[in-house]
Design a protein around this motif. Structure first.
Motif, short mmCIF file in Angstrom:
data_model
loop_
_atom_site.label_atom_id
_atom_site.label_comp_id
_atom_site.label_asym_id
_atom_site.label_seq_id
_atom_site.Cartn_x
_atom_site.Cartn_y
_atom_site.Cartn_z
N LEU A 178 0.70 -1.32 -0.05
CA LEU A 178 0.10 -0.09 -0.02
C LEU A 178 0.78 1.22 -0.06
O LEU A 178 0.45 2.41 -0.52
CB LEU A 178 -1.02 0.17 1.38
CG LEU A 178 -2.15 -1.03 1.15
CD1 LEU A 178 -2.86 -0.99 2.60
CD2 LEU A 178 -3.22 -0.64 -0.07
N ALA A 179 2.10 1.20 0.56
CA ALA A 179 2.92 2.40 0.75
C ALA A 179 3.33 2.81 -0.63
O ALA A 179 3.29 3.99 -0.95
CB ALA A 179 4.18 1.96 1.54
N ILE A 180 3.67 1.68 -1.37
CA ILE A 180 4.29 2.12 -2.80
C ILE A 180 2.78 2.66 -3.73
O ILE A 180 3.07 3.60 -4.51
CB ILE A 180 4.85 0.87 -3.49
CG1 ILE A 180 5.79 0.27 -2.84
CG2 ILE A 180 4.97 0.97 -4.92
CD1 ILE A 180 6.97 1.22 -2.74
N GLY A 181 1.81 2.03 -3.39
CA GLY A 181 0.67 2.50 -4.35
C GLY A 181 -0.04 3.66 -3.90
O GLY A 181 -0.56 4.61 -4.68
N ARG A 188 1.17 8.73 3.09
CA ARG A 188 2.49 7.76 3.54
C ARG A 188 1.82 6.56 4.45
O ARG A 188 0.94 6.93 5.45
CB ARG A 188 3.28 8.46 4.61
CG ARG A 188 4.25 9.39 3.94
CD ARG A 188 5.19 10.29 4.61
NE ARG A 188 4.40 11.03 5.92
CZ ARG A 188 4.17 10.56 6.98
NH1 ARG A 188 4.87 9.52 7.25
NH2 ARG A 188 3.86 11.16 7.94
N VAL A 189 2.09 5.27 4.30
CA VAL A 189 1.64 4.21 4.71
C VAL A 189 2.68 3.38 5.59
O VAL A 189 3.96 3.07 4.91
CB VAL A 189 1.12 3.14 3.94
CG1 VAL A 189 0.49 2.01 4.54
CG2 VAL A 189 -0.20 3.84 3.02
N ASN A 190 2.79 3.26 6.76
CA ASN A 190 3.65 2.62 7.73
C ASN A 190 3.02 1.68 8.55
O ASN A 190 1.81 1.73 8.69
CB ASN A 190 4.68 3.84 8.19
CG ASN A 190 5.67 4.47 7.65
OD1 ASN A 190 6.24 3.99 6.85
ND2 ASN A 190 5.00 5.62 7.21
N GLY A 191 3.83 1.18 9.36
CA GLY A 191 3.17 0.25 10.61
C GLY A 191 4.18 0.25 11.80
O GLY A 191 5.25 0.42 11.80
#
Length: 263
Positions: A178-181, A188-191
């Motif tokens: 998802l971060a790339i997409g 920004r998608v992180n965890g």
């Protein structure tokens, strides 16, 4: 904690959704983001828990907070939560997919097909669906942040709850994908991947007292010699959701007190 505990206001004029936000790590995240200025919407299954958590957050100094009861594993309830947030605060800047369940303890070969489906639907797919629902709204705000709560068990699948851990491994992969997409939308998608944190789920490990906690920390290789607190996770989420992390994309931060957990 109180509103005077934090001088920074990194989330002023921001709106954040925190799923499973009535207890433990979710409640701590909601409090931290709220005390730094965000308007907060929390979701959980039980209306009584939602009402109590909203009242508690207000007592702690979170000025703008609302909540909605519903099953985050159901698509209709996911949409209700997003619509409720837009109706209440008018926009969405941050999503924290904090929810997760564990249905099976024991040998992974004994996990039923039904249990696998429930685990993946709730722990992985529902967060993906929430992300799809909020993406256009965060994009309309010029970007924002989405954070998933995985687990350090994602990196080594402890035998007693390996099925749960496998879903968390999938969540680490989903975070990267998802971060790339979504990077093109400035989302920004992180965890985060918490270790053993003192919540209701882990209560049997620490309720006997400090000595029991120390022994668990030693057995699990926690270098700091103590179990984590929900606030330890909340601080990490606040960083990842803020502009302080504006060049951090697709990462899952292990919050394990030094416990070794890596792919």
């Amino acid at each position: 904690m109180s509103s005077s505990s934090y001088k920074c206001r990194r989330f002023k004029n921001k709106v954040a959704i925190v799923t499973a936000g009535t207890k433990g790590i979710g409640l701590a995240i909601a409090e931290r983001l709220g005390l730094e200025g965000a308007s907060i919407v929390i979701g959980s299954r039980n209306q009584k828990n939602v009402d109590e958590a909203v009242a508690q957050l207000k007592t702690k100094g979170v000025k703008n907070v609302a909540g909605l009861a519903g099953d985050i594993g159901e698509e209709v309830e996911q949409k209700r939560l997003v619509d409720f947030t837009l109706q209440t605060f008018g926009k969405i800047n941050i999503l924290v997919n904090n929810h997760g369940i564990n249905l099976s303890i024991g040998n992974i070969l004994e996990v039923s097909h039904e249990e696998w489906n429930k685990l993946f639907n709730f722990n992985v797919i529902s967060g993906f669906q929430m992300t799809k629902l909020v993406q256009p709204h965060i994009k309309n705000q010029g970007g924002g942040a989405i954070i998933f709560n995985a687990s350090y068990s994602a990196y080594f699948s402890p035998p007693a709850f390996a099925a749960y851990a496998v879903t968390k491994t999938a969540l680490v992969g989903l975070t990267r994908a998802l971060a790339i997409g979504l990077a093109k939308d400035n989302i920004r998608v992180n965890g985060i991947a918490p270790g053993v944190v003192k919540t209701e789920m882990s209560r049997p490990l620490w309720e006997a007292g400090p000595e029991a906690e120390r022994q668990i920390a030693e057995l699990t290789g926690i270098a700091l010699g103590r179990l984590g607190e929900p606030d330890d996770c909340a601080g990490a989420v606040a960083f990842l959701a803020s502009d302080d992390a504006n060049y951090v994309v697709g990462e899952t931060m292990i919050i394990g007190g030094g416990a070794q957990a890596r792919f």
